[in-house]
Design a protein around this motif. Sequence first.
Motif, short mmCIF file in Angstrom:
data_model
loop_
_atom_site.label_atom_id
_atom_site.label_comp_id
_atom_site.label_asym_id
_atom_site.label_seq_id
_atom_site.Cartn_x
_atom_site.Cartn_y
_atom_site.Cartn_z
N ARG A 57 0.85 -1.21 0.00
CA ARG A 57 0.00 0.00 0.00
C ARG A 57 0.88 1.25 0.00
N LEU A 58 1.97 1.20 0.77
CA LEU A 58 2.94 2.30 0.84
C LEU A 58 3.55 2.54 -0.55
N GLY A 92 1.26 4.26 -2.92
CA GLY A 92 1.10 5.70 -2.65
C GLY A 92 2.36 6.49 -2.89
N SER A 93 3.40 5.82 -3.42
CA SER A 93 4.69 6.50 -3.63
C SER A 93 4.94 6.69 -5.13
N ASP A 94 5.68 7.75 -5.46
CA ASP A 94 6.05 7.97 -6.88
C ASP A 94 7.20 7.05 -7.27
N ALA A 95 8.09 6.78 -6.29
CA ALA A 95 9.25 5.93 -6.60
C ALA A 95 9.63 5.14 -5.35
N VAL A 96 10.14 3.94 -5.58
CA VAL A 96 10.70 3.13 -4.50
C VAL A 96 12.19 2.94 -4.80
N VAL A 97 13.05 3.17 -3.80
CA VAL A 97 14.49 3.18 -3.99
C VAL A 97 15.14 2.10 -3.13
N VAL A 98 16.02 1.30 -3.75
CA VAL A 98 16.78 0.31 -2.99
C VAL A 98 18.24 0.37 -3.41
N GLY A 99 19.11 -0.21 -2.57
CA GLY A 99 20.52 -0.32 -2.91
C GLY A 99 20.77 -1.58 -3.73
N ILE A 100 21.90 -1.60 -4.44
CA ILE A 100 22.19 -2.72 -5.34
C ILE A 100 22.38 -4.02 -4.55
N VAL A 120 3.55 -3.49 -6.91
CA VAL A 120 2.39 -3.57 -6.01
C VAL A 120 1.58 -4.79 -6.42
N ARG A 121 1.60 -5.81 -5.59
CA ARG A 121 0.95 -7.07 -5.97
C ARG A 121 -0.08 -7.53 -4.94
N LEU A 122 0.16 -7.23 -3.69
CA LEU A 122 -0.68 -7.79 -2.61
C LEU A 122 -1.93 -6.95 -2.33
N VAL A 123 -1.96 -5.74 -2.93
CA VAL A 123 -3.16 -4.89 -2.82
C VAL A 123 -3.38 -4.28 -4.21
N ARG A 124 -4.52 -3.62 -4.40
CA ARG A 124 -4.76 -2.92 -5.67
C ARG A 124 -4.01 -1.60 -5.63
#
Length: 218
Positions: free
Chosen positions: A35-36, A39-47, A59-63
């Motif tokens: 859900r978070l 509601g976000s424009d981008a999700v950022v992770v490290g390599i 987003v798979r577990l909610v609409r």
Amino acid sequence: MKVTINAAMTIDGKIATASGDSTISSKDDLKRVHRLRAGSDAVVVGISTVLADDPQLTVRLVRGKNPVRVVVDSRGRIPDDSQLLRTARKVRTIVAASMQASAVDVERIRQAGAEVILAGNEAVDIKALFSALKKKMGFKKILVEGGGELNWSVLNLGLADELIVTIAPRVAGGRLATTLVEGDGYDAISQGPKFRLARVQKTRAGELVLFYKVGKNT
Ligand SMILES: NC(=O)c1ccc[n+]([C@@H]2O[C@H](COP(=O)([O-])OP(=O)(O)OC[C@H]3O[C@@H](n4cnc5c(N)ncnc54)[C@H](O)[C@@H]3O)[C@@H](O)[C@H]2O)c1
Ligand SMILES: Nc1nc(=O)c(N)c(NC[C@H](O)[C@H](O)[C@H](O)COP(=O)(O)O)[nH]1
């Protein structure tokens, strides 16, 4: 631009075991994360998170809509067979590299359908990256999903507005296990940012979800 860091950790503060297992959140908590993301424009992770988890970051577990996926990857190491690059033509994906990335890898990543942002000489210049996400791409809400090194950079640069941590009723142990915030660390506790606890939730799985507003480094 609002920056939220979200992570799950064990009671002893680990976000992964020394061998890289990070199966921590319950299904209910993962639904909250999705859900978070929605509601976000981008999700950022490290390599290192990409190399360890091979995440989809969708987003798979909610609409809800998929955020743009951003990987902080100074040397352009993201594998062609990673889920992120294999789906880069379906879900907008950005690789933030530094001058350490070879022209060959930059081209390889672009050929896979991802965009490349170059920022920084050695490590990725996170401040410049976030400024580009805000000013060039018009992003208003950024979700940082770790790992520990990226969490350190975002917190130490004073870029985080919110920190959401799920504490699972588990202990990982391990002096080499990855903790919530890695990096160089502070010499004195008082040097670190201060946090204000805004909300606490308890899940059916016995997790505590702590919602903090981040103050500025003292
Ligand atoms: N439980 C959770 O919520 C959660 C969330 C994410 C990751 N994880 C786990 O954490 C581990 C990975 O975390 P990590 O701390 O090793 O690495 P990370 O995912 O934070 O990636 C860090 C790497 O990104 C690159 N990088 C380039 N510029 C950088 C910069 N300015 N700041 C920081 N990194 C920069 C470097 O190669 C660096 O080593 C994995 O085991 C993963 O499963 C757990
Ligand atoms: N909140 C949270 N709880 C966890 O237990 C865990 N392992 C992560 N890890 C963060 C990471 O960025 C991605 O959430 C995972 O790598 C899986 O991502 P996908 O489901 O493939 O999208 N985050």
